[in-house]
Scaffold this motif. Structure first.
Motif, PDB file in Angstrom:
ATOM      1  N   MET A   1      86.223  64.878  50.707  1.00  0.00           N
ATOM      2  CA  MET A   1      85.300  65.135  49.173  1.00  0.00           C
ATOM      3  C   MET A   1      84.140  65.860  50.329  1.00  0.00           C
ATOM      4  SD  MET A   1      84.157  61.929  47.158  1.00  0.00           S
ATOM      5  CE  MET A   1      86.128  61.870  45.799  1.00  0.00           C
ATOM      6  N   ALA A   2      83.771  66.832  48.472  1.00  0.00           N
ATOM      7  CA  ALA A   2      82.904  67.674  49.184  1.00  0.00           C
ATOM      8  C   ALA A   2      81.330  66.495  48.526  1.00  0.00           C
ATOM      9  CB  ALA A   2      82.446  68.338  48.217  1.00  0.00           C
ATOM     10  N   LEU A   3      80.058  66.898  49.626  1.00  0.00           N
ATOM     11  CA  LEU A   3      79.014  66.484  49.710  1.00  0.00           C
ATOM     12  C   LEU A   3      78.144  67.190  48.269  1.00  0.00           C
ATOM     13  CD1 LEU A   3      77.299  65.861  53.053  1.00  0.00           C
ATOM     14  CD2 LEU A   3      78.438  64.257  51.380  1.00  0.00           C
ATOM     15  N   LYS A   4      77.838  66.436  46.856  1.00  0.00           N
ATOM     16  CA  LYS A   4      77.197  67.279  45.609  1.00  0.00           C
ATOM     17  C   LYS A   4      75.974  67.247  46.256  1.00  0.00           C
ATOM     18  CE  LYS A   4      80.268  64.176  42.665  1.00  0.00           C
ATOM     19  NZ  LYS A   4      80.580  63.257  41.694  1.00  0.00           N
ATOM     20  N   CYS A   5      74.481  68.444  46.209  1.00  0.00           N
ATOM     21  CA  CYS A   5      74.201  68.381  46.274  1.00  0.00           C
ATOM     22  C   CYS A   5      73.034  68.943  45.140  1.00  0.00           C
ATOM     23  CB  CYS A   5      73.580  69.714  46.904  1.00  0.00           C
ATOM     24  SG  CYS A   5      74.804  70.016  48.644  1.00  0.00           S
ATOM     25  N   LEU A   6      71.708  68.890  44.724  1.00  0.00           N
ATOM     26  CA  LEU A   6      70.689  68.787  44.395  1.00  0.00           C
ATOM     27  C   LEU A   6      69.659  69.439  44.647  1.00  0.00           C
ATOM     28  CD1 LEU A   6      69.730  68.475  41.266  1.00  0.00           C
ATOM     29  CD2 LEU A   6      68.696  65.858  42.424  1.00  0.00           C
ATOM     30  N   ILE A   7      68.452  70.643  44.142  1.00  0.00           N
ATOM     31  CA  ILE A   7      67.881  71.557  44.490  1.00  0.00           C
ATOM     32  C   ILE A   7      67.117  71.345  44.337  1.00  0.00           C
ATOM     33  CG2 ILE A   7      66.869  73.909  44.902  1.00  0.00           C
ATOM     34  CD1 ILE A   7      70.120  74.549  45.314  1.00  0.00           C
ATOM     35  N   ILE A   8      65.680  70.731  44.366  1.00  0.00           N
ATOM     36  CA  ILE A   8      63.983  70.943  43.863  1.00  0.00           C
ATOM     37  C   ILE A   8      63.386  71.466  44.510  1.00  0.00           C
ATOM     38  CG2 ILE A   8      62.693  69.558  42.708  1.00  0.00           C
ATOM     39  CD1 ILE A   8      64.134  67.179  43.311  1.00  0.00           C
ATOM     40  N   GLN A  48      75.035  61.078  41.783  1.00  0.00           N
ATOM     41  CA  GLN A  48      75.518  60.360  42.230  1.00  0.00           C
ATOM     42  C   GLN A  48      75.166  61.614  43.347  1.00  0.00           C
ATOM     43  OE1 GLN A  48      75.662  57.063  43.808  1.00  0.00           O
ATOM     44  NE2 GLN A  48      75.029  57.000  45.205  1.00  0.00           N
ATOM     45  N   ILE A  49      74.251  61.682  43.673  1.00  0.00           N
ATOM     46  CA  ILE A  49      73.745  63.685  44.749  1.00  0.00           C
ATOM     47  C   ILE A  49      74.031  62.776  46.121  1.00  0.00           C
ATOM     48  CG2 ILE A  49      71.798  64.583  45.297  1.00  0.00           C
ATOM     49  CD1 ILE A  49      73.135  65.262  41.936  1.00  0.00           C
ATOM     50  N   LYS A  68      60.095  58.730  47.675  1.00  0.00           N
ATOM     51  CA  LYS A  68      59.259  57.913  47.237  1.00  0.00           C
ATOM     52  C   LYS A  68      59.293  56.981  46.422  1.00  0.00           C
ATOM     53  CE  LYS A  68      54.973  58.346  50.776  1.00  0.00           C
ATOM     54  NZ  LYS A  68      53.885  58.752  50.625  1.00  0.00           N
ATOM     55  N   MET A  69      59.416  57.368  44.939  1.00  0.00           N
ATOM     56  CA  MET A  69      59.902  56.648  44.516  1.00  0.00           C
ATOM     57  C   MET A  69      61.886  56.609  44.276  1.00  0.00           C
ATOM     58  SD  MET A  69      57.689  58.751  41.285  1.00  0.00           S
ATOM     59  CE  MET A  69      58.232  60.406  41.289  1.00  0.00           C
ATOM     60  N   LEU A  70      62.302  56.868  44.575  1.00  0.00           N
ATOM     61  CA  LEU A  70      63.576  57.197  44.413  1.00  0.00           C
ATOM     62  C   LEU A  70      63.886  55.461  44.928  1.00  0.00           C
ATOM     63  CD1 LEU A  70      64.908  60.369  46.013  1.00  0.00           C
ATOM     64  CD2 LEU A  70      64.344  59.352  42.947  1.00  0.00           C
ATOM     65  N   GLN A  71      64.664  54.465  44.403  1.00  0.00           N
ATOM     66  CA  GLN A  71      65.261  53.819  44.558  1.00  0.00           C
ATOM     67  C   GLN A  71      66.405  53.298  45.514  1.00  0.00           C
ATOM     68  OE1 GLN A  71      66.201  50.493  41.458  1.00  0.00           O
ATOM     69  NE2 GLN A  71      67.446  48.963  42.909  1.00  0.00           N
ATOM     70  N   TYR A  72      67.142  54.563  44.996  1.00  0.00           N
ATOM     71  CA  TYR A  72      68.344  55.207  46.230  1.00  0.00           C
ATOM     72  C   TYR A  72      68.056  56.426  46.419  1.00  0.00           C
ATOM     73  CZ  TYR A  72      73.261  57.547  47.154  1.00  0.00           C
ATOM     74  OH  TYR A  72      73.679  58.189  48.535  1.00  0.00           O
ATOM     75  N   ARG A  73      68.234  56.392  47.739  1.00  0.00           N
ATOM     76  CA  ARG A  73      68.135  57.972  48.322  1.00  0.00           C
ATOM     77  C   ARG A  73      68.784  58.640  48.770  1.00  0.00           C
ATOM     78  NH1 ARG A  73      62.302  56.310  52.152  1.00  0.00           N
ATOM     79  NH2 ARG A  73      60.821  55.477  50.039  1.00  0.00           N
ATOM     80  N   PRO A  74      69.289  59.700  48.510  1.00  0.00           N
ATOM     81  CA  PRO A  74      70.278  60.635  49.319  1.00  0.00           C
ATOM     82  C   PRO A  74      70.018  61.227  50.345  1.00  0.00           C
ATOM     83  CG  PRO A  74      69.062  62.223  47.385  1.00  0.00           C
ATOM     84  CD  PRO A  74      68.291  60.423  47.275  1.00  0.00           C
ATOM     85  N   CYS A 114      74.527  66.289  57.544  1.00  0.00           N
ATOM     86  CA  CYS A 114      74.792  65.121  56.873  1.00  0.00           C
ATOM     87  C   CYS A 114      75.610  65.385  56.529  1.00  0.00           C
ATOM     88  CB  CYS A 114      74.144  65.940  55.869  1.00  0.00           C
ATOM     89  SG  CYS A 114      72.494  66.537  55.141  1.00  0.00           S
ATOM     90  N   LEU A 115      76.727  65.840  56.879  1.00  0.00           N
ATOM     91  CA  LEU A 115      78.086  66.074  57.503  1.00  0.00           C
ATOM     92  C   LEU A 115      78.986  64.661  57.831  1.00  0.00           C
ATOM     93  CD1 LEU A 115      81.266  65.920  56.220  1.00  0.00           C
ATOM     94  CD2 LEU A 115      80.781  68.165  57.472  1.00  0.00           C
ATOM     95  N   THR A 116      78.219  65.237  58.569  1.00  0.00           N
ATOM     96  CA  THR A 116      78.741  64.379  59.999  1.00  0.00           C
ATOM     97  C   THR A 116      77.959  62.712  60.076  1.00  0.00           C
ATOM     98  OG1 THR A 116      78.454  65.617  61.731  1.00  0.00           O
ATOM     99  CG2 THR A 116      78.115  63.022  62.903  1.00  0.00           C
ATOM    100  N   MET A 117      76.715  61.856  59.248  1.00  0.00           N
ATOM    101  CA  MET A 117      76.209  61.111  58.934  1.00  0.00           C
ATOM    102  C   MET A 117      77.808  60.023  57.816  1.00  0.00           C
ATOM    103  SD  MET A 117      72.912  61.741  58.812  1.00  0.00           S
ATOM    104  CE  MET A 117      71.608  60.352  57.915  1.00  0.00           C
ATOM    105  N   SER A 118      78.322  61.242  57.025  1.00  0.00           N
ATOM    106  CA  SER A 118      78.592  61.293  55.781  1.00  0.00           C
ATOM    107  C   SER A 118      79.547  60.225  56.305  1.00  0.00           C
ATOM    108  CB  SER A 118      78.642  62.122  54.877  1.00  0.00           C
ATOM    109  OG  SER A 118      79.407  61.407  54.130  1.00  0.00           O
ATOM    110  N   GLN A 119      80.219  60.824  57.365  1.00  0.00           N
ATOM    111  CA  GLN A 119      81.859  60.809  57.729  1.00  0.00           C
ATOM    112  C   GLN A 119      81.455  59.928  58.381  1.00  0.00           C
ATOM    113  OE1 GLN A 119      82.186  64.152  60.103  1.00  0.00           O
ATOM    114  NE2 GLN A 119      83.918  65.111  59.178  1.00  0.00           N
ATOM    115  N   GLN A 120      80.557  59.055  59.392  1.00  0.00           N
ATOM    116  CA  GLN A 120      80.037  58.052  60.099  1.00  0.00           C
ATOM    117  C   GLN A 120      79.915  56.350  58.947  1.00  0.00           C
ATOM    118  OE1 GLN A 120      76.800  58.906  62.605  1.00  0.00           O
ATOM    119  NE2 GLN A 120      78.382  60.286  64.281  1.00  0.00           N
TER     120      GLN A 120
END
Length: 236
Positions: A1-8, A48-49, A68-74, A114-120
């Protein structure tokens, strides 16, 4: 499954570059591309990013203040023209810190982490990378095999990784390192301690003694039943 990304990023060229690079990467999926933080917050509240690409210098709220404001950090990758914010970025457990302008190769190196950390995290093998983690100590990056780790101790904003022959202190949260450890090999025995099951010598009362190190570690009351259950035993 692909990792969902957001750009700011408030710079159109930076957003276009990231959009192009994401489209070339099979394991990434772009959810949104925002020019200001408030637009991004709306997306973060409903989606869910997995990976957040964020500039730092932006109007009203900068990238570091947002994280710093985010409760859940991607997984956070800072994209910026200002290298002097790198230390503060890594203190927020950023996966990487990329300086503009950047190549696709530099981008891919960051997202591959990010991919490696997600797989682990999901206990899916990522070739031989599932056998070790990287630990930053000052200007050095240590490649630490899981089998070398005896235990990990929380020390306020740092953790101490105790190996058979040395210790490494690094700026990392227990949650972030726990997400990278294979669950079948490591277990938390107290709020401040995670041990390698293979290093466990014996449990006596509320203390655990390990092979290869002289330290005796306290076992938290709320963790003891879980530990015995893990080994198929009853805590009598």
């Amino acid at each position: 499954m692909a990792l969902k990304c957001l750009i700011i990023d408030d710079e159109p060229l930076a957003r276009e570059t990231l959009e192009e690079y994401i489209s070339k990467t099979p394991f990434l999926s772009l959810v949104g591309s925002c020019k200001h933080v408030f637009e991004a917050i709306e997306i973060l509240q409903r989606e869910q990013i997995d990976v957040l690409f964020s500039d730092i210098h932006m109007p009203e709220v900068n990238g570091i203040e947002l994280i710093k404001m985010l409760q859940y950090r991607p997984y956070v990758i800072f994209i910026t023209a200002y290298p002097n914010y790198a230390v503060e970025g890594f203190e927020l457990d950023a996966v990487d810190y990329i300086i503009k302008p950047f190549s696709f190769e530099r981008f891919f190196k960051a997202v591959n982490k990010c991919l490696t950390m997600s797989q682990q995290r999901n206990n899916k093998p990522a070739n031989d990378q599932s056998k070790y983690l990287f630990v930053k100590d000052g200007h050095k990056l240590h490649r630490v095999l899981f089998d070398e780790i005896c235990y990990i101790e929380a020390m306020k904003d740092y953790i101490k990784v105790v190996l058979k022959d040395r210790s490494i202190i690094t700026h990392l949260t227990m949650k972030r390192v726990e997400d990278q450890l294979p669950q079948e090999q490591f277990i938390r025995i107290q709020k401040s301690y995670i041990i390698n099951i293979n290093s466990l010598k014996y449990i006596s009362g509320n203390m655990a003694e390990l092979h290869d190190v002289s330290d005796k570690l306290p076992i938290g009351k709320q963790y003891k039943d879980l530990i015995f259950e893990r080994f198929g035993l009853k805590n009598d």
